[in-house]
Design an enzyme around this catalytic site. Structure first.
Site, mmCIF file in Angstrom:
data_model
loop_
_atom_site.group_PDB
_atom_site.id
_atom_site.type_symbol
_atom_site.label_atom_id
_atom_site.label_comp_id
_atom_site.label_asym_id
_atom_site.label_seq_id
_atom_site.Cartn_x
_atom_site.Cartn_y
_atom_site.Cartn_z
ATOM 1 C CB VAL A 1 -13.516 2.410 57.517
ATOM 2 C CG1 VAL A 1 -15.195 2.755 57.523
ATOM 3 C CG2 VAL A 1 -13.219 1.433 58.520
ATOM 4 C CE LYS B 1 -3.192 7.422 55.434
ATOM 5 N NZ LYS B 1 -4.287 7.521 56.620
ATOM 6 C CG LEU C 1 -14.057 -2.618 58.048
ATOM 7 C CD1 LEU C 1 -12.540 -2.937 58.693
ATOM 8 C CD2 LEU C 1 -14.582 -2.011 56.209
ATOM 9 C CG LEU D 1 -16.043 -18.845 73.512
ATOM 10 C CD1 LEU D 1 -16.954 -19.593 73.987
ATOM 11 C CD2 LEU D 1 -16.149 -18.092 75.145
ATOM 12 C CB ALA E 1 -7.851 -18.074 76.583
ATOM 13 C CB CYS F 1 -12.133 -1.487 66.903
ATOM 14 S SG CYS F 1 -12.294 -0.291 65.344
ATOM 15 N NE ARG G 1 -5.364 1.995 64.071
ATOM 16 C CZ ARG G 1 -6.054 2.444 63.306
ATOM 17 N NH1 ARG G 1 -6.259 3.363 63.291
ATOM 18 N NH2 ARG G 1 -6.300 2.034 62.152
HETATM 19 P P1 NAD Z 1 -7.961 5.853 59.921
HETATM 20 O O1 NAD Z 1 -7.421 6.995 61.513
HETATM 21 O O2 NAD Z 1 -7.049 4.954 59.776
HETATM 22 O O3 NAD Z 1 -7.964 6.709 59.105
HETATM 23 C C1 NAD Z 1 -8.775 8.296 58.997
HETATM 24 C C2 NAD Z 1 -8.667 8.908 57.945
HETATM 25 O O4 NAD Z 1 -8.976 10.225 57.891
HETATM 26 C C3 NAD Z 1 -7.115 9.266 57.648
HETATM 27 O O5 NAD Z 1 -6.189 9.263 56.460
HETATM 28 C C4 NAD Z 1 -6.686 11.031 58.431
HETATM 29 O O6 NAD Z 1 -5.614 11.473 57.466
HETATM 30 C C5 NAD Z 1 -8.472 11.047 57.309
HETATM 31 N N1 NAD Z 1 -9.429 12.152 57.264
HETATM 32 C C6 NAD Z 1 -8.960 12.772 59.470
HETATM 33 N N2 NAD Z 1 -9.350 14.235 59.041
HETATM 34 C C7 NAD Z 1 -10.029 14.230 57.754
HETATM 35 C C8 NAD Z 1 -10.749 15.539 57.244
HETATM 36 N N3 NAD Z 1 -11.288 16.083 57.785
HETATM 37 N N4 NAD Z 1 -10.597 14.890 56.069
HETATM 38 C C9 NAD Z 1 -10.722 13.864 54.973
HETATM 39 N N5 NAD Z 1 -9.833 13.109 56.087
HETATM 40 C C10 NAD Z 1 -9.968 12.971 57.064
HETATM 41 O O7 NAD Z 1 -9.014 5.470 60.755
HETATM 42 P P2 NAD Z 1 -9.664 4.050 60.509
HETATM 43 O O8 NAD Z 1 -9.345 3.074 61.227
HETATM 44 O O9 NAD Z 1 -10.073 3.911 58.880
HETATM 45 O O10 NAD Z 1 -10.824 4.401 61.589
HETATM 46 C C11 NAD Z 1 -12.331 5.140 60.800
HETATM 47 C C12 NAD Z 1 -13.021 4.728 61.534
HETATM 48 O O11 NAD Z 1 -14.212 4.283 61.989
HETATM 49 C C13 NAD Z 1 -12.945 4.984 63.287
HETATM 50 O O12 NAD Z 1 -14.492 6.101 63.962
HETATM 51 C C14 NAD Z 1 -13.019 3.516 63.936
HETATM 52 O O13 NAD Z 1 -13.420 3.725 64.668
HETATM 53 C C15 NAD Z 1 -14.012 3.376 62.586
HETATM 54 N N6 NAD Z 1 -13.688 1.593 62.218
HETATM 55 C C16 NAD Z 1 -12.605 1.580 62.495
HETATM 56 C C17 NAD Z 1 -12.521 0.703 61.544
HETATM 57 C C18 NAD Z 1 -10.891 -0.556 61.457
HETATM 58 O O14 NAD Z 1 -10.728 -2.093 61.442
HETATM 59 N N7 NAD Z 1 -9.785 0.197 62.048
HETATM 60 C C19 NAD Z 1 -13.680 -0.609 61.431
HETATM 61 C C20 NAD Z 1 -15.106 -0.649 62.068
HETATM 62 C C21 NAD Z 1 -15.136 0.340 62.339
#
Ligand code: NAD
Length: 438
Positions: free
Chosen positions: A11, A35, A156, A256, A258, A266, A333
């Protein structure tokens, strides 16, 4: 506008890049030095179609910056996005430690009026909790600076993330005042002009919209999976059933299909977190709990079907095509493949694995050894195998040459967890074929 995004996951990176594409100047801050080091070398730490090109162009045009320096990130921006992870904790609730870390950092370096926007998926009440954290820190340091915490959940989909961000069905913004509303309106203006789809609401409702949307879609998947299991018992065809249902515009044909259950970063965690949030507030979500239970059972279906052809899996070699929870992503995941492979290994089978992009991530859970072998290409996985399990609907598996599969797979057993092959075609070549509908 000058913006900062905390978190360089799926995200965070997409938000960072797409905001720059909207002509904002954007910093990305992550605590993960590896990263940020990769970004410095021009390497994007995730696989997302189209992202690399967009990063390269916006970086060259000077709108993309990155750092591990949180102070720099806060001081740079007038709007700070938090896109850090909210993984499940041991009680299946959302672990908010990273979200709270960002709120603390925001308060520590706040130097002028600013908005903190939460993009992560967080339980209802989290923005208010962050507001309190920040206020307490400001009070303790005697600073009187205007700030607000807004909710702007992200919808997204991995593999279509850029299009979802740039052409969203809706942008949900939960705000508490005109301060937040004005900043978010200005920020998203390039997207609103063509879509008029920015929906402002209160913060609590905005936080729930995200969980309710994911829980609804997950329930739709579990619903059709249950219909598929029932259809199989009565020799009906779930592919036609979902097609017939989807023609009703009130139902729609998406979600839909199966299969072997939903996975990913998520749906599983958000469904469980919503159930736990309900509990905390004295509410028992019956439908959502059932969707979760049905999903757990569904992930065991491929091995159950395989046992019809190979009752004793001890000493067998099983080829697996597809490890990611869906195609065009390297995200593993909660992928159903994890359950399937755990069950196969426990039954004494050896597994040969192939996925076009997710193998490196998969090795962090299942390192290569005698019983777990990674193949270099899709056909190599079949060598000496007793059966093939298709677990992700990558197009290269959908269109793979079935006669070549027949040549390499002596017993010709195929369990198609994604219903991507034609049963009739497979049976013409004397395959023992089972999809998730027959
Ligand atoms: P992710 O685990 O891929 O990335 C999270 C990032 O945050 C990591 O790189 C981590 O090092 C960094 N981080 C942690 N603590 C930090 C801090 N204090 N300062 C700066 N960076 C820090 O997570 P993601 O998949 O991008 O998801 C992020 C959020 O968005 C979650 O809540 C998820 O549920 C939500 N979300 C994810 C998706 C998806 O498809 N992946 C879609 C919609 C919403």
């Amino acid at each position: 506008m000058k913006l900062t995004v905390f978190g360089s996951g799926y995200v965070g990176l997409v938000t960072w890049t797409c905001l720059a594409e909207l002509w904002h100047e954007v910093y990305c801050i992550d605590v993960d030095e590896k990263k940020i080091e990769l970004l410095k070398q021009g390497i994007i730490p995730i696989y997302e179609p189209g992202l690399q090109d967009l990063v390269t162009r916006n970086y060259a045009e000077g709108r993309l910056m990155f750092s591990t320096d949180a102070k720099l990130g806060i001081e740079f921006a007038e709007v700070v996005f938090s896109a850090v992870g909210t993984p499940p904790d041991k009680d299946e609730k959302a672990d908010l430690q990273y979200v709270k870390q960002v709120a603390t950092t925001f308060a520590t370096y706040l130097d002028r009026p600013k908005l903190l926007v939460n993009k992560s998926t967080v339980p209802v009440g989290t923005a208010h909790a962050c507001q309190e954290i920040i206020q307490d820190i400001l009070d303790a340091s005697g600073k009187h600076i205007q700030f607000e915490v807004a909710s702007n959940p992200e919808f997204l989909k991995e593999w279509a993330a850029i299009d979802d961000f740039m052409n969203p069905d809706r942008i949900v913004c939960g705000v508490a005042s005109d301060f937040g509303k004005e900043l978010l309106t200005r920020l998203y203006e390039p997207l609103c002009r063509s879509y008029r789809n920015v929906f402002f609401t209160d913060i609590l409702s905005s936080e729930i919209i995200k969980y309710a949307s994911n829980a609804f879609l997950a329930t739709k998947i579990s619903f059709i999976n249950e219909i598929a299991n029932f259809a199989e018992l009565v020799w009906a065809n779930v592919l036609d059933i979902s097609r017939g249902m989807g023609m009703d515009s009130r139902i729609g044909n998406r979600f839909l299909h199966a299969g072997i259950g939903y996975g990913g970063s998520c749906f599983p965690k958000d469904v469980k977190a919503l159930i736990q949030t309900g509990k905390q507030h004295g509410y028992d979500f019956k439908i959502i709990k059932s969707a979760d239970e049905a999903n757990t059972l569904q992930k065991s279906l491929p091995v159950k079907k395989l046992r019809k052809f190979l009752p004793d899996l001890q000493g067998t070699t099983i080829a697996i095509r597809g490890l990611a929870f869906k195609p065009k992503t390297d995200d593993i995941r909660e992928a159903p493949s994890i359950t399937v492979i755990t069950e196969l290994l426990a039954a004494g089978a050896k597994v040969q694995l192939f996925d076009p992009v997710a193998m490196e991530n998969f090795k962090t859970i299942f390192p290569a050894h005698d019983q777990v072998v990674y193949s270099e290409w899709a056909y190599q996985v079949l060598e000496w195998a007793d059966a093939l399990l298709i677990l992700t609907e990558w197009n290269e598996f959908r269109w793979a040459d079935i006669s070549k599969v027949a040549e390499l797979l002596p017993h010709r057993i195929v369990i198609d967890g994604r219903n991507i092959r034609q049963k009739a075609t497979c049976e013409k070549l004397w395959f023992l074929y089972a999809g998730i509908w027959q």
